[in-house]
Design a protein around this motif. Structure first.
Motif, mmCIF file in Angstrom:
data_model
loop_
_atom_site.group_PDB
_atom_site.id
_atom_site.type_symbol
_atom_site.label_atom_id
_atom_site.label_comp_id
_atom_site.label_asym_id
_atom_site.label_seq_id
_atom_site.Cartn_x
_atom_site.Cartn_y
_atom_site.Cartn_z
ATOM 1 N N PRO A 139 0.861 -1.654 2.848
ATOM 2 C CA PRO A 139 0.946 -2.840 1.975
ATOM 3 C C PRO A 139 0.300 -2.604 0.618
ATOM 4 C CG PRO A 139 -0.752 -3.131 3.646
ATOM 5 C CD PRO A 139 -0.037 -1.861 3.989
ATOM 6 N N GLN A 140 0.716 -3.398 -0.336
ATOM 7 C CA GLN A 140 0.153 -3.307 -1.682
ATOM 8 C C GLN A 140 -1.333 -3.675 -1.670
ATOM 9 O OE1 GLN A 140 1.595 -2.300 -4.481
ATOM 10 N NE2 GLN A 140 3.673 -1.997 -3.640
ATOM 11 N N ASN A 141 -2.076 -3.083 -2.611
ATOM 12 C CA ASN A 141 -3.487 -3.377 -2.809
ATOM 13 C C ASN A 141 -4.309 -3.137 -1.541
ATOM 14 O OD1 ASN A 141 -2.973 -4.229 -5.499
ATOM 15 N ND2 ASN A 141 -2.358 -6.253 -4.729
ATOM 16 N N ASP A 142 -3.908 -2.140 -0.747
ATOM 17 C CA ASP A 142 -4.633 -1.804 0.468
ATOM 18 C C ASP A 142 -5.409 -0.508 0.229
ATOM 19 O OD1 ASP A 142 -4.847 -2.245 3.566
ATOM 20 O OD2 ASP A 142 -4.379 -0.109 3.290
ATOM 21 N N ASN A 143 -6.646 -0.443 0.721
ATOM 22 C CA ASN A 143 -7.466 0.744 0.490
ATOM 23 C C ASN A 143 -6.848 1.993 1.086
ATOM 24 O OD1 ASN A 143 -9.450 -0.637 -0.926
ATOM 25 N ND2 ASN A 143 -10.631 -1.128 0.920
ATOM 26 N N LEU A 144 -6.219 1.861 2.250
ATOM 27 C CA LEU A 144 -5.579 3.015 2.867
ATOM 28 C C LEU A 144 -4.422 3.503 2.018
ATOM 29 C CD1 LEU A 144 -5.378 4.967 5.247
ATOM 30 C CD2 LEU A 144 -3.956 3.273 6.434
ATOM 31 N N LEU A 158 -2.045 7.527 -1.782
ATOM 32 C CA LEU A 158 -1.416 7.796 -3.072
ATOM 33 C C LEU A 158 -2.208 8.825 -3.870
ATOM 34 C CD1 LEU A 158 -0.203 4.241 -4.207
ATOM 35 C CD2 LEU A 158 1.138 6.115 -3.228
ATOM 36 N N LEU A 159 -3.528 8.754 -3.781
ATOM 37 C CA LEU A 159 -4.358 9.758 -4.453
ATOM 38 C C LEU A 159 -4.115 11.142 -3.862
ATOM 39 C CD1 LEU A 159 -7.782 7.881 -4.856
ATOM 40 C CD2 LEU A 159 -6.230 8.615 -6.678
ATOM 41 N N SER A 160 -3.976 11.184 -2.548
ATOM 42 C CA SER A 160 -3.708 12.460 -1.891
ATOM 43 C C SER A 160 -2.339 13.012 -2.292
ATOM 44 C CB SER A 160 -3.777 12.277 -0.367
ATOM 45 O OG SER A 160 -3.556 13.499 0.293
ATOM 46 N N LEU A 161 -1.331 12.145 -2.366
ATOM 47 C CA LEU A 161 0.002 12.576 -2.792
ATOM 48 C C LEU A 161 -0.005 13.076 -4.229
ATOM 49 C CD1 LEU A 161 2.317 9.824 -1.236
ATOM 50 C CD2 LEU A 161 2.100 12.211 -0.533
ATOM 51 N N ALA A 162 -0.814 12.446 -5.071
ATOM 52 C CA ALA A 162 -0.890 12.863 -6.472
ATOM 53 C C ALA A 162 -1.452 14.265 -6.615
ATOM 54 C CB ALA A 162 -1.751 11.866 -7.253
ATOM 55 N N ARG A 163 -2.299 14.673 -5.661
ATOM 56 C CA ARG A 163 -2.850 16.023 -5.692
ATOM 57 C C ARG A 163 -1.880 17.037 -5.098
ATOM 58 N NH1 ARG A 163 -7.686 13.259 -3.979
ATOM 59 N NH2 ARG A 163 -7.173 13.817 -1.827
ATOM 60 N N GLY A 164 -0.803 16.538 -4.506
ATOM 61 C CA GLY A 164 0.199 17.424 -3.932
ATOM 62 C C GLY A 164 -0.158 17.973 -2.576
ATOM 63 N N ASP A 165 -1.147 17.372 -1.896
ATOM 64 C CA ASP A 165 -1.600 17.883 -0.602
ATOM 65 C C ASP A 165 -0.998 17.138 0.578
ATOM 66 O OD1 ASP A 165 -3.210 19.702 -1.895
ATOM 67 O OD2 ASP A 165 -4.937 18.362 -1.936
ATOM 68 N N GLY A 166 -0.099 16.204 0.347
ATOM 69 C CA GLY A 166 0.395 15.381 1.442
ATOM 70 C C GLY A 166 -0.628 14.318 1.792
ATOM 71 N N VAL A 167 -0.482 13.738 2.962
ATOM 72 C CA VAL A 167 -1.387 12.686 3.435
ATOM 73 C C VAL A 167 -2.216 13.245 4.577
ATOM 74 C CG1 VAL A 167 -1.497 10.411 4.520
ATOM 75 C CG2 VAL A 167 0.197 10.857 2.753
ATOM 76 N N SER A 168 -3.518 13.002 4.572
ATOM 77 C CA SER A 168 -4.367 13.536 5.624
ATOM 78 C C SER A 168 -3.952 12.968 6.976
ATOM 79 C CB SER A 168 -5.838 13.205 5.351
ATOM 80 O OG SER A 168 -6.084 11.825 5.545
ATOM 81 N N ARG A 169 -4.148 13.758 8.010
ATOM 82 C CA ARG A 169 -3.811 13.298 9.357
ATOM 83 C C ARG A 169 -4.626 12.067 9.729
ATOM 84 N NH1 ARG A 169 -1.122 15.421 13.688
ATOM 85 N NH2 ARG A 169 -0.749 17.329 12.506
ATOM 86 N N ARG A 170 -5.845 12.012 9.269
ATOM 87 C CA ARG A 170 -6.694 10.855 9.557
ATOM 88 C C ARG A 170 -6.081 9.591 8.981
ATOM 89 N NH1 ARG A 170 -12.120 9.678 10.578
ATOM 90 N NH2 ARG A 170 -12.903 7.817 9.518
ATOM 91 N N ALA A 171 -5.624 9.665 7.704
ATOM 92 C CA ALA A 171 -5.018 8.490 7.078
ATOM 93 C C ALA A 171 -3.686 8.136 7.739
ATOM 94 C CB ALA A 171 -4.822 8.736 5.584
#
Length: 318
Positions: free
Chosen positions: A154-159, A164-177
């Motif tokens: 959902p929008q404005n959600d911390n997760l 999105l920050l992880s995607l911006a670094r090009g590393d994909g999404v962490s398994r934890r997230a």
């Protein structure tokens, strides 16, 4: 002792050019030929009990033999356990040898490890950390797309912001997230994506012939790696040269490649047999190379005449 050696369970004796003890531990071929997960688990349970323990709460085992360390990693991967391999410099406790430490990638798989492999002693079992851990999946990322995140988070959600920050670094999404997102959405596609471990091919060296990549996967699956597809690659799993039950007696065999061409293979039992007969790694490599080039063992460099009947399937004279 004679029975133990005849069954192939004893360590390989040192080569003639080796100084010191030099006995080499290995995973017995008879164990691999079972192709049985329960047998693999039982062997690893004994190995971890004898040479393993916990390191910071992570199940781990140590050995001074590089090849054994890699073979244990392969066997664990065949059971679906991803591990890391750390090399410690020689110290007083391990003599002049480097120590190879095999450790579970993260504590997220610790509970299944304890259930399927585990330790024999209750003390070692109690020291294994299970459950979630902030660093458990630090280097384990799931290749979700921005569209997937937009659809599920959902929008404005911390997760969502974290992903999105992880995607911006090009590393994909962490398994934890991704796991936290699955708990919220129960999305089937996301659950499927979490069932795999993802990594990148670090580098490749292209040869004149069609390149062949040696990859290990947890099961007989179809997978995509760096843009190419591998389908039902079971013949070479766990170093097996064949998937049949017939005796594998040919010195050389060919595998037809899907994209055209042929792959020539020397029977994998040849170098193992040469080591048991007392040949050095250099000698075994030279003989194996000769077989690959000439498709016969006759005339191979440094091959002793008394060992030729063994290669021909005959019993040596006493």
């Amino acid at each position: 002792t004679i029975w133990w050696e005849a069954c192939g369970f004893a360590k390989f004796p040192p080569t003639p050019d080796h100084s010191g003890k030099g006995w080499s531990p290995h995973i017995p071929d008879a164990l691999l030929y079972t192709n049985d997960k329960r047998v693999y688990s039982a062997f690893l349970r004994g190995l971890f009990e004898a040479d393993g323990g916990t390191w910071g709460g992570y199940a781990s085992m140590s050995t001074v033999n590089d090849q054994l360390a890699r073979d244990v990693q392969t066997m664990l991967l065949a059971l679906g356990f991803v591990t890391t391999r750390k090399v410690d410099a020689a110290d007083s406790n391990w003599g002049s040898h480097e120590r190879y430490v095999i450790r579970l990638l993260n504590v997220a798989s610790a509970s299944r490890f304890l259930a399927e492999i585990g330790f024999i002693s209750s003390r070692k079992r109690s020291e294994v950390t299970t459950g979630e851990h902030r660093q458990a999946s630090r280097h384990d990322h799931i290749p979700l797309s921005r569209e997937d995140v937009d659809a599920l988070a959902p929008q404005n959600d911390n997760l969502r912001k974290t992903m999105l920050l992880s995607l911006a670094r090009g590393d994909g999404v962490s398994r934890r997230a991704a796991t936290a997102l699955l708990d919220r959405t129960s999305d089937e596609d996301l659950e499927h994506a979490l069932g795999f471990f993802y990594d990148r091919v670090g580098s490749t060296q292209l040869l004149a012939d069609q390149p062949t990549f040696d990859l290990s996967v947890p099961d007989n699956v179809t997978y995509v790696a760096n843009g190419f597809v591998s389908h039902n690659t079971i013949s070479f799993m766990m170093d097996c040269d064949t998937t049949g039950v017939e005796p594998d007696i040919a010195l050389v065999k060919y595998k037809r490649l899907v994209g055209g061409g042929m792959l020539k293979l020397v029977n994998g039992t040849v170098p193992a047999a040469l080591r048991r007969l007392g040949y050095t790694e250099t000698q075994a490599s030279a003989i194996t190379t000769y077989i690959a080039q000439h498709e016969t063992i006759e005339g191979a460099p440094e091959l002793k005449d008394e060992h030729l009947p063994v290669s021909a399937g005959q019993s040596p004279r006493p």
